[in-house]
Design a protein around this motif. Structure first.
Motif, PDB file in Angstrom:
ATOM      1  N   MET A   1       0.816  -1.217   0.000  1.00  0.00           N
ATOM      2  CA  MET A   1       0.000   0.000   0.000  1.00  0.00           C
ATOM      3  C   MET A   1       0.851   1.268   0.000  1.00  0.00           C
ATOM      4  SD  MET A   1      -2.982  -0.629  -0.776  1.00  0.00           S
ATOM      5  CE  MET A   1      -3.561   1.068  -0.661  1.00  0.00           C
TER       6      MET A   1
ATOM      7  N   TYR B   1      -8.246  -3.086  -2.961  1.00  0.00           N
ATOM      8  CA  TYR B   1      -8.162  -2.331  -1.714  1.00  0.00           C
ATOM      9  C   TYR B   1      -9.511  -1.637  -1.573  1.00  0.00           C
ATOM     10  CZ  TYR B   1      -7.180   1.506   1.460  1.00  0.00           C
ATOM     11  OH  TYR B   1      -7.234   2.393   2.505  1.00  0.00           O
TER      12      TYR B   1
ATOM     13  N   ALA C   1     -12.042   2.588   4.099  1.00  0.00           N
ATOM     14  CA  ALA C   1     -12.471   2.325   5.479  1.00  0.00           C
ATOM     15  C   ALA C   1     -13.988   2.249   5.663  1.00  0.00           C
ATOM     16  CB  ALA C   1     -11.898   3.401   6.400  1.00  0.00           C
TER      17      ALA C   1
ATOM     18  N   GLY D   1      -9.375  -2.559   3.404  1.00  0.00           N
ATOM     19  CA  GLY D   1      -7.947  -2.737   3.190  1.00  0.00           C
ATOM     20  C   GLY D   1      -7.718  -3.695   2.033  1.00  0.00           C
TER      21      GLY D   1
ATOM     22  N   ARG E   1     -11.462  -8.633   9.851  1.00  0.00           N
ATOM     23  CA  ARG E   1      -9.997  -8.534   9.702  1.00  0.00           C
ATOM     24  C   ARG E   1      -9.350  -9.868  10.060  1.00  0.00           C
ATOM     25  NH1 ARG E   1      -7.347  -4.143   8.738  1.00  0.00           N
ATOM     26  NH2 ARG E   1      -5.455  -4.892   9.731  1.00  0.00           N
TER      27      ARG E   1
ATOM     28  N   LEU F   1      -6.040 -10.587   8.060  1.00  0.00           N
ATOM     29  CA  LEU F   1      -5.363  -9.298   7.985  1.00  0.00           C
ATOM     30  C   LEU F   1      -4.599  -8.967   9.257  1.00  0.00           C
ATOM     31  CD1 LEU F   1      -8.268  -7.446   6.190  1.00  0.00           C
ATOM     32  CD2 LEU F   1      -6.103  -8.101   5.179  1.00  0.00           C
TER      33      LEU F   1
END
Lengths: 239, 239
Positions: free
Chosen positions: A98, A162, A165, A174, A232, A237
């Motif tokens: 990123m 991606y 948020a 993400g 997540r 993640l």
């Protein structure tokens, strides 16, 4: 909704999180809206990867097969990917991806990206989720039984998205990336990687088309926003 | 994204919540995707109502004007509305509207609805939000200065959407309705109503198209999901 670099998404991640994913859409119907993407099948059966218009399933037993007319997706994100920027890099990791994207697209805080990485992966770790073993088994429960594999010195391609948020209930916030080895014999949902001899390409996506399932299953209970940490964790993640 | 009973939405409610709404899209561009809907202008300037393809602004000073080529929207939801069900009712209130919709569409738990109510309103209360008085003034701060008006014995039309629970960051969860009097001289964002001689019509919406702004303002800060209570309160849903 024609046009390149738009996302077509079938269903929402919070539906999977609640285990509401027994049924869905014939996967080939979704491929009208994109030729690159990722997803899963009904009942969370394995990982789906779409590359150059061809759709494959990585099964939890380690197999790979081309998807067929009869295969049903419970969640899919696809795009007609046309990279607007591309760069070659000697080295890249999951953690620095990123940072590279942000230097390619410095003023983008709240858009989606489509991302493709072609490289040699000295190390790559990925998982394949197993099929739900009962109706309404949640995503968190399913991935508790996932197979994690890692490979060394694999040539291959990562493709994914991606998501910004604010998309927490819809998408995986993400990075959400799936991997396919060059020989098309191995792959899955990316948990981590190191890459060398990298071609990184991307596109900014501002148009986001969501199709909600019309299945009985989807309407069998009110879908609520999942706990942020749960998605997540379920998507690897936090590893 | 042609076709009836789909939502085209420009921007997201969480952007407005954070006060990131200085700029946007020429409103007439959005009308390519629908002829019924609601929204606001750049800087949260008043309430926008779109009926039968015509777009109006209710200003915070109590005025009404037809929108012009130069008007910029910061948030808009529109659809080509074709009611799939319709019913006449002797009496309806803000509180009983979703009960009626649920009996028209009994097995829908997680879809959007487009809703139209033509009636005489013995009592209707609505607000018009004022323009932001500084850059980044949040929605909660702006509506603190809103004008609330109520009318008796108004003939008119309510149009708007019901958005399912998981859309919290994107849309106003639950009912989001704007009112227009039959003489097109009064209206705004509905806070409450009682209606008689009601024609209620609706459509289920499963296709949701979101266009994220490409403005500098939209990318000036990371947009986070707003506090759930804040949007409900700012939209008058707790009143």
């Amino acid at each position: 909704m024609e046009g390149v670099n738009q996302i077509y998404q079938y269903s929402i991640i919070s539906s999977l999180a609640q285990g509401i994913c027994a049924d869905g859409l014939p996967v080939f119907q979704a491929l009208r809206y994109g030729d690159h993407g990722l997803g899963t099948l009904a009942g969370l059966d394995g990982e789906v990867i779409i590359i150059d218009g061809q759709a494959f399933q990585y099964t939890s037993t380690g197999g790979v097969r081309a998807l067929e007319e009869s295969d049903i997706t419970a969640f899919l994100m696809v795009t007609f990917f046309e990279p607007s920027k591309a760069v070659t890099l000697p080295y890249l990791t999951h953690e620095t991806l990123m940072r590279e994207m942000s230097s390619l697209y410095p003023s983008t805080a709240n858009h989606f990206f489509a991302i493709r990485v072609d490289a040699v992966f000295p190390h790559i770790t990925y998982r394949v989720a197993p099929r739900q073993n009962h109706h309404r088994e949640t995503l968190a429960e399913v991935v508790h039984r996932q197979s994690v594999r890692s490979f060394k010195e694999q040539q291959g391609t990562i493709f994914g998205f991606y998501s910004p948020a604010f998309t927490e209930a819809f998408s995986v916030v993400g990075l959400h990336l799936h991997f396919m080895s060059e020989d098309r014999k191995a792959g899955g949902h990316v948990l981590g990687f190191q890459a060398r001899d990298v071609s990184l390409s991307g596109a900014v996506i501002t148009k986001y088309h969501v199709e909600l399932p019309e299945t009985e299953d989807f309407n069998s209970g009110v879908i609520v926003e999942p706990d942020k940490g749960m998605i997540r964790s379920a998507e690897g993640l936090d590893q």
